[in-house]
Design a protein around this motif. Sequence first.
Motif, PDB file in Angstrom:
ATOM      1  N   LEU A  81       0.840  -1.187   0.000  1.00 24.96           N
ATOM      2  CA  LEU A  81       0.000   0.000   0.000  1.00 24.96           C
ATOM      3  C   LEU A  81       0.881   1.244   0.000  1.00 24.96           C
ATOM      4  N   ALA A  82       0.331   2.342  -0.414  1.00 26.18           N
ATOM      5  CA  ALA A  82       1.079   3.589  -0.415  1.00 26.18           C
ATOM      6  C   ALA A  82       1.374   4.010   1.021  1.00 26.18           C
ATOM      7  N   ASN A  83       2.441   4.721   1.195  1.00 26.70           N
ATOM      8  CA  ASN A  83       2.821   5.226   2.494  1.00 26.70           C
ATOM      9  C   ASN A  83       2.259   6.635   2.682  1.00 26.70           C
ATOM     10  N   TYR A  84       1.676   6.919   3.841  1.00 31.36           N
ATOM     11  CA  TYR A  84       1.164   8.252   4.139  1.00 31.36           C
ATOM     12  C   TYR A  84       2.066   8.885   5.179  1.00 31.36           C
ATOM     13  N   ASP A  85       2.671  10.038   4.840  1.00 32.47           N
ATOM     14  CA  ASP A  85       3.641  10.675   5.733  1.00 32.47           C
ATOM     15  C   ASP A  85       3.095  11.929   6.410  1.00 32.47           C
ATOM     16  N   GLY A  86       1.783  12.118   6.364  1.00 29.79           N
ATOM     17  CA  GLY A  86       1.186  13.313   6.949  1.00 29.79           C
ATOM     18  C   GLY A  86       1.056  14.444   5.953  1.00 29.79           C
ATOM     19  N   LYS A  87       1.733  14.325   4.834  1.00 28.94           N
ATOM     20  CA  LYS A  87       1.657  15.336   3.774  1.00 28.94           C
ATOM     21  C   LYS A  87       1.288  14.703   2.435  1.00 28.94           C
ATOM     22  N   GLY A  88       0.523  13.620   2.495  1.00 29.99           N
ATOM     23  CA  GLY A  88       0.053  12.990   1.274  1.00 29.99           C
ATOM     24  C   GLY A  88       0.433  11.529   1.158  1.00 29.99           C
ATOM     25  N   LEU A  89      -0.173  10.872   0.164  1.00 26.64           N
ATOM     26  CA  LEU A  89       0.143   9.479  -0.137  1.00 26.64           C
ATOM     27  C   LEU A  89       1.415   9.421  -0.977  1.00 26.64           C
ATOM     28  N   ILE A  90       2.339   8.538  -0.587  1.00 24.31           N
ATOM     29  CA  ILE A  90       3.618   8.414  -1.273  1.00 24.31           C
ATOM     30  C   ILE A  90       3.699   7.053  -1.959  1.00 24.31           C
ATOM     31  N   PHE A  91       3.881   7.087  -3.275  1.00 22.61           N
ATOM     32  CA  PHE A  91       4.148   5.876  -4.051  1.00 22.61           C
ATOM     33  C   PHE A  91       5.598   5.945  -4.517  1.00 22.61           C
ATOM     34  N   GLU A  92       6.385   4.921  -4.211  1.00 22.01           N
ATOM     35  CA  GLU A  92       7.799   4.954  -4.565  1.00 22.01           C
ATOM     36  C   GLU A  92       8.277   3.581  -5.006  1.00 22.01           C
ATOM     37  N   SER A  93       9.069   3.560  -6.079  1.00 26.87           N
ATOM     38  CA  SER A  93       9.629   2.301  -6.555  1.00 26.87           C
ATOM     39  C   SER A  93      10.750   1.846  -5.626  1.00 26.87           C
ATOM     40  N   ASP A  94      11.044   0.539  -5.634  1.00 24.88           N
ATOM     41  CA  ASP A  94      12.066  -0.014  -4.749  1.00 24.88           C
ATOM     42  C   ASP A  94      13.434   0.605  -4.996  1.00 24.88           C
ATOM     43  N   ASP A  95      13.718   0.939  -6.236  1.00 27.71           N
ATOM     44  CA  ASP A  95      15.028   1.515  -6.548  1.00 27.71           C
ATOM     45  C   ASP A  95      15.083   3.020  -6.314  1.00 27.71           C
ATOM     46  N   GLY A  96      13.943   3.620  -5.929  1.00 33.02           N
ATOM     47  CA  GLY A  96      13.917   5.040  -5.617  1.00 33.02           C
ATOM     48  C   GLY A  96      13.948   5.963  -6.811  1.00 33.02           C
ATOM     49  N   LEU A  97      13.893   5.409  -8.016  1.00 34.96           N
ATOM     50  CA  LEU A  97      13.973   6.237  -9.219  1.00 34.96           C
ATOM     51  C   LEU A  97      12.652   6.917  -9.548  1.00 34.96           C
ATOM     52  N   TYR A  98      11.562   6.395  -9.028  1.00 32.79           N
ATOM     53  CA  TYR A  98      10.249   6.983  -9.302  1.00 32.79           C
ATOM     54  C   TYR A  98       9.522   7.221  -7.991  1.00 32.79           C
ATOM     55  N   LEU A  99       8.974   8.406  -7.853  1.00 33.70           N
ATOM     56  CA  LEU A  99       8.223   8.742  -6.654  1.00 33.70           C
ATOM     57  C   LEU A  99       7.053   9.631  -7.049  1.00 33.70           C
ATOM     58  N   MET A 100       5.906   9.358  -6.445  1.00 35.48           N
ATOM     59  CA  MET A 100       4.712  10.160  -6.679  1.00 35.48           C
ATOM     60  C   MET A 100       4.036  10.462  -5.344  1.00 35.48           C
ATOM     61  N   GLN A 101       3.791  11.730  -5.083  1.00 41.28           N
ATOM     62  CA  GLN A 101       3.082  12.159  -3.878  1.00 41.28           C
ATOM     63  C   GLN A 101       1.745  12.750  -4.298  1.00 41.28           C
ATOM     64  N   VAL A 102       0.668  12.286  -3.670  1.00 38.68           N
ATOM     65  CA  VAL A 102      -0.672  12.762  -3.981  1.00 38.68           C
ATOM     66  C   VAL A 102      -1.245  13.455  -2.749  1.00 38.68           C
TER      67      VAL A 102
END
Length: 397
Positions: free
Chosen positions: A29-50
């Motif tokens: 599931l996406a990670n929520y850091d208090g400033k939105g939902l975070i989707f991130e690839s395992d290699d860290g090359l792609y990240l999306m915050q909603v």
Amino acid sequence: MSAFICKRLTTLFLIISFNVSASGLSDALANYDGKGLIFESDDGLYLMQVRGRVQTRFANPGLGQPNDPGDFIRESGNQFDVNRARLKVGGHMVRDWLKYYWEYEVADDRTLNATIMVEKYDALKFKVGQWKVEYSRERSVSSGGQQMMDRSIINRIFTIDRQQGASVYGHLDGGGALNMNYWAGVYTGSGRGEYNNHDGENLYSGRLQWNFLGEEVGFKNSDIKRSEKPKAALAIAGAKYRSIYTRFSSSGAGALDNVDIGESAGQYDVKQYVIDAAYFYQGFNAQAEFHEKSVTDRINGGIKTRLTGYYGQAGYFVHEAFDWWPEPLEIAVRYATYDPNTADNADEFFEKSLALNWFIRGHDNKVTAEVSHISMEQSDIEVGDRTTWRLQWDVSF
């Protein structure tokens, strides 16, 4: 926004989503850091915050700021409105310095930002797309991070607002007082949602900011973090363009109240500049701007309209001086005035505002109560005034 940009933006997000999925999410599931939902690839090359944001407002009388004699009597009674409801998507792709940002206003059905940024080096960055041009400090501060409920009455007259174009910018830190930010860009000059340049003339804008106390000062209001050391900035910015338009807003391009939209391409030659300053220290924040703008009608005998305006604004967490004052409560005041045509010495507008901000979770969750008095004078005689009481709850999640 134009179909051209929307189609390419949709394609971009589909590509990003596919690559994030293909690379494997760090969690099911996406990670929520208090400033939105975070989707991130395992290699860290792609990240999306909603992220999402909702701003509700109650006002009496009227939700807007009056800018002509009729506005002072046109609105009456209580009004409630979902003033802003926004969806924000941002992150990076392929490299952590290749970034993107998209912002959509659900309440008014319009795309506000669609930007791709190359930010590998702090001193030299580049972006392309549509965004709020870094011109005046007041307009550059996010509506979700404002100290007062609305920007001052002069913003409507002098802002360049959102444009489509390209910009180079950066932060130069030579140590101590040798600390500066700069922005320089070229834009279509047609406002939000327009990728066409109808006049064949670009809009050029630049801003130079000197952080003379040695620390970078961002576009923000309220010293929520209680700065231990004073921070201050002094900036100058300028812009020029030829167009049928003389004013911009989030709605797009338009005309000043005393100047009609042009009938011929490049009818108006517009030049403007602003000097602004900001200061933060131990719960206190102040900022001010002075604007000047000239509009020359190149078709009708070179008629020139000169506009001037300024404002001063300050806020303070009184708890820093008196323990009995609630710690999350800030008090803020503002005075603003502008002259829409300095040649005739007729109309002049004034604003006096007082606000109380209760920060539940910084600017991400705050309640604001405000009273604002706006008046208009013609030849030094008051012809209209209105006092508006407003209450607002702004939540980002």
